[in-house]
Design an enzyme around this catalytic site. Structure first.
Site, short mmCIF file in Angstrom:
data_model
loop_
_atom_site.label_atom_id
_atom_site.label_comp_id
_atom_site.label_asym_id
_atom_site.label_seq_id
_atom_site.Cartn_x
_atom_site.Cartn_y
_atom_site.Cartn_z
N GLY A 371 0.83 -1.20 0.00
CA GLY A 371 0.00 0.00 0.00
C GLY A 371 0.86 1.24 0.00
N GLY A 372 0.22 2.38 0.20
CA GLY A 372 0.95 3.64 0.20
C GLY A 372 1.97 3.73 1.32
N PHE A 373 1.78 2.97 2.41
CA PHE A 373 2.69 3.00 3.56
C PHE A 373 3.94 2.19 3.30
CE2 PHE A 373 -0.16 -0.57 3.99
CZ PHE A 373 0.71 -1.61 4.21
N GLY A 374 3.84 1.16 2.42
CA GLY A 374 4.93 0.23 2.21
C GLY A 374 4.38 -1.16 1.93
N ASP A 486 -9.85 5.27 10.70
CA ASP A 486 -9.61 4.65 9.39
C ASP A 486 -10.25 3.26 9.33
OD1 ASP A 486 -8.73 4.69 6.80
OD2 ASP A 486 -6.70 4.01 7.26
#
Length: 671
Positions: A371-374, A486
């Site tokens: 994902g965008g986090f890693g 979230d």
């Protein structure tokens, strides 16, 4: 150890081996008379569930809790005692198992005992807490096998009793250990070279009461158990005693008993006012009690001296740079009360080398998702399957997420929340290690055409209820009020039994107990799940999570993902929320239920869930229920008694809102 048939009958359980793994899934139940039972949905059942939750929360820091809930005739007495050698998180996990299992065993009898390897739980409508011994109920567990043939049974008898006596004396003589001790006898007989023991009392007893309780057990030990059995255990509400021919507890023994021919040490005097017990047998003067702490210290020094110098230097360097210098101030501004919590999680620091080994150096084949986090990798750490979340290097977002996870992990222990195993900050890496969830996230099953068939209605309802229970804990029952911010299907993880656990607390925020909402100028979350007041004005509260929960319920019922694009778009596309509302108004809700369910579901229960989902997404946060209200509504039998949701706001249906004026303030995290 007299048996009290009017309260709870002891049950004798035979096993090939008693020393099962700590995480044994099933309890050993001891059930009372079916004549003394409660009915489903009764006040007693509600009180029982509430007390189980209270005990789990209260025992999470002290390994013990007792209490009562309700008034006559629906009073429930309960006790939860975790073994003194388990961690706080293991105790919390065991308490969660009690909450889950309490309605599944003993067929609603009021008197029930659930014995796990980590903990002992007992509930009754009788005040067994007033007793200072195990007369209120206990469970006997023994090995179904004997020691090797040809062994000196009489010597084995004496050895076990001597060791149990020594372990009990150490438990009652060391109040700082909370009436708990472990022991080991090292002998020369090949049939029983080493014997292991454990003694524990509930810490609300005095040392003298603990001694007397164990006296009762020891006096009849061999009258109860075979004299040549390999192991035996008495689990009770007041005292616990166990012996085995193999190690079954964690850590080093606190006392060591040495047989003839082994190096002796002085026998310590018994504590003042506490008599020496015999257990009905003659103690052997040849056996010597050794307090283990000095030996442990010597062993540690020896182990350190044997370390290879370069390895030790490397480890010290890593710890110095990434552990000793690690503080709450490394992450910027946080509430004043978080320093202590942050210090408490430093013990979960893991080395980068251990995680590289666990994941085959983050091999692509080990990747579970991205994902965008890693990325997230599957790993094997000390025999435990884990999920390793590797933050993108140089990502401030990852640092912020890691900060929140670490600060909150000390506060959160619940069976519907993913457990954080540890973390690593080394060589620019930011790594979070979680318990592994075999069925991954809810979205990978719910929105897959084929796999969604794994989710029958009973499983879906259990998932809805589990999410609600986890959110109620965050909002109300945990030490601090926490807003997740979230909630979405990809952050609902499923264990091997499809039980849900809420994960990813990177955006979570702590609230004061009297705080109702907060405001931010940086809107972060996932579009489609965020409440309108959060998107438009930056206002967030527990009711923001309730809104997200409502979306989740709608998705679980319909099997359809809420539009990933803005529902306020100029294209005016109708999303699943507006479709459900339209069918609700027209009385045709059955038409939008996930087709993969066929007609294999209770219509009233499904309609109740749709009703609850629509209540949760009402425009005004005040009109939305709390998660405690949701739990009540989910377990309500009559759909007609549920309040009707307010009409769906126009902007959620036809895109007529002036949202375009605030779009620039919104930023999707991409997670």
């Amino acid at each position: 150890m007299g048996r009290n048939s009017s309260i709870i009958h002891a049950v004798l359980l035979l096993f090939a081996a008693v020393a099962l793994p700590l995480a044994a899934a099933q309890p050993w139940p001891v059930c009372g008379s079916s004549a003394n039972s409660y009915t489903a949905g009764s006040t007693y059942e509600t009180n029982l569930g509430n007390l189980a939750f209270d005990l789990q929360g209260n025992a999470s820091s002290t390994l013990f809790a007792s209490g009562t809930v309700g008034s006559t005739p629906d009073t429930v007495y309960g006790l939860l005692l975790c073994r003194g050698d388990v961690s706080i998180s293991d105790c919390a996990d065991c308490g969660s198992r009690v909450i889950q299992d309490i309605g599944q065993f003993c067929n609603r009898t009021k008197d029930k005992i659930l014995v796990y390897n980590q903990c002992y739980a007992q509930f009754s409508d009788n005040d067994f807490l007033a007793a200072t011994n195990n007369s209120g109920g206990y469970s006997l567990l023994i090995s179904g096998t004997n020691i090797s043939s040809g062994a000196d049974v009489a010597a084995y008898d004496r050895a076990v009793i001597d060791l149990l006596n020594a372990t009990v004396r150490h438990a009652v003589g060391n109040p700082n250990r909370r009436l708990f001790a472990t022991g080991k006898r090292v002998g020369t007989d090949p049939a029983f070279g080493a014997i292991y023991s454990l003694a524990q009392c509930s810490p609300d007893l005095s040392p003298a009461q603990c001694q007397r309780c164990h006296d009762d057990l020891l006096a009849q030990w061999w009258e109860t158990f075979p004299v040549n059995g390999r192991g035996a255990r008495v689990a009770g509400p007041r005292c616990y005693l166990e012996s085995e021919l193999g190690p079954f507890y964690t850590g080093d023994p606190m006392v060591l008993l040495l047989a003839d021919g082994l190096t002796p040490a002085p026998v310590p005097a018994p504590p003042d006012g506490v008599p020496t017990t015999t257990g009905g047998k003659n103690n052997s003067a040849r056996k010597i009690l050794v307090i283990i702490l000095p030996i442990v210290a010597v062993a540690i020094i020896a182990a350190i001296s044997l370390c290879i110098w370069n390895m030790c230097r490397k480890d010290r360097s890593a710890k110095s740079e990434h552990f000793s210098g690690l503080s709450i101030k490394s992450f910027g501004s946080l509430p004043d009360d978080t320093d202590e919590d942050f210090e408490s999680v430093k013990s979960t620091l893991l080395s980068l080398a251990s995680l590289q080994v666990a994941t085959d150096n983050f091999h692509e084949n080990k990747k579970l998702g991205e994902g965008g986090f890693g990325s997230v990798y599957k790993g094997l750490l000390s025999g435990q399957e884990v999920a390793v979340k590797r933050m993108s290097k140089g990502s401030n977002q990852g640092l912020e997420e890691l900060k929140n996870e670490l600060v909150l992990v000390a506060k959160l222990h619940h069976r519907n929340l993913v457990r954080l195993v540890g973390f690593c900050l080394e060589n620019g890496e930011k790594l979070l290690v979680y318990e592994y969830m075999p069925n991954k996230s809810l979205d990978t099953i719910l929105f897959d055409i084929e796999r969604r068939r794994l989710l029958d209605w009973a499983t879906r309802f259990r998932i809805i209820e589990g999410i609600a229970r986890g959110l109620q804990y965050l909002h109300q029952d945990s030490q601090k009020k926490i807003v997740h911010r979230d909630m979405k299907t990809s952050n609902i993880l499923l264990d091997g039994d499809m039980n849900p656990k809420i994960g990813d607390f990177g955006l979570a925020r702590l609230f004061a107990q009297d705080q109702t909402r907060d405001v931010t100028s940086c809107i972060a979350g996932t579009f489609g799940y965020m409440s309108p007041e959060y998107v438009m004005r930056g206002h967030y509260s527990t009711k923001s999570d309730v809104f997200s929960f409502g979306i989740l319920v709608i998705e679980i019922v319909t099997g359809r993902r809420r539009n990933s694009g803005p529902i306020f778009s100029e294209q005016n596309d109708e999303d699943i929320l507006s479709i459900v509302w339209r069918h609700w108004e027209e009385g045709t809700t059955a038409e939008i239920i996930d087709y993969s369910l066929g007609r294999n579901y209770p219509e009233a229960e499904v309609l109740r869930c749709v009703n609850i989902g629509l209540l949760c997404v009402q425009q005004n946060p005040v009109d939305r229920p709390t998660m405690a209200d949701v739990m009540v509504l989910l377990n309500s039998d009559a759909t007609s008694s549920l309040p009707a949701p307010a009409p769906m706001p126009t902007y959620l249906i036809d895109g007529t809102s002036g949202y375009s004026q605030t779009t620039a303030q919104w930023s999707d995290t991409g997670r």
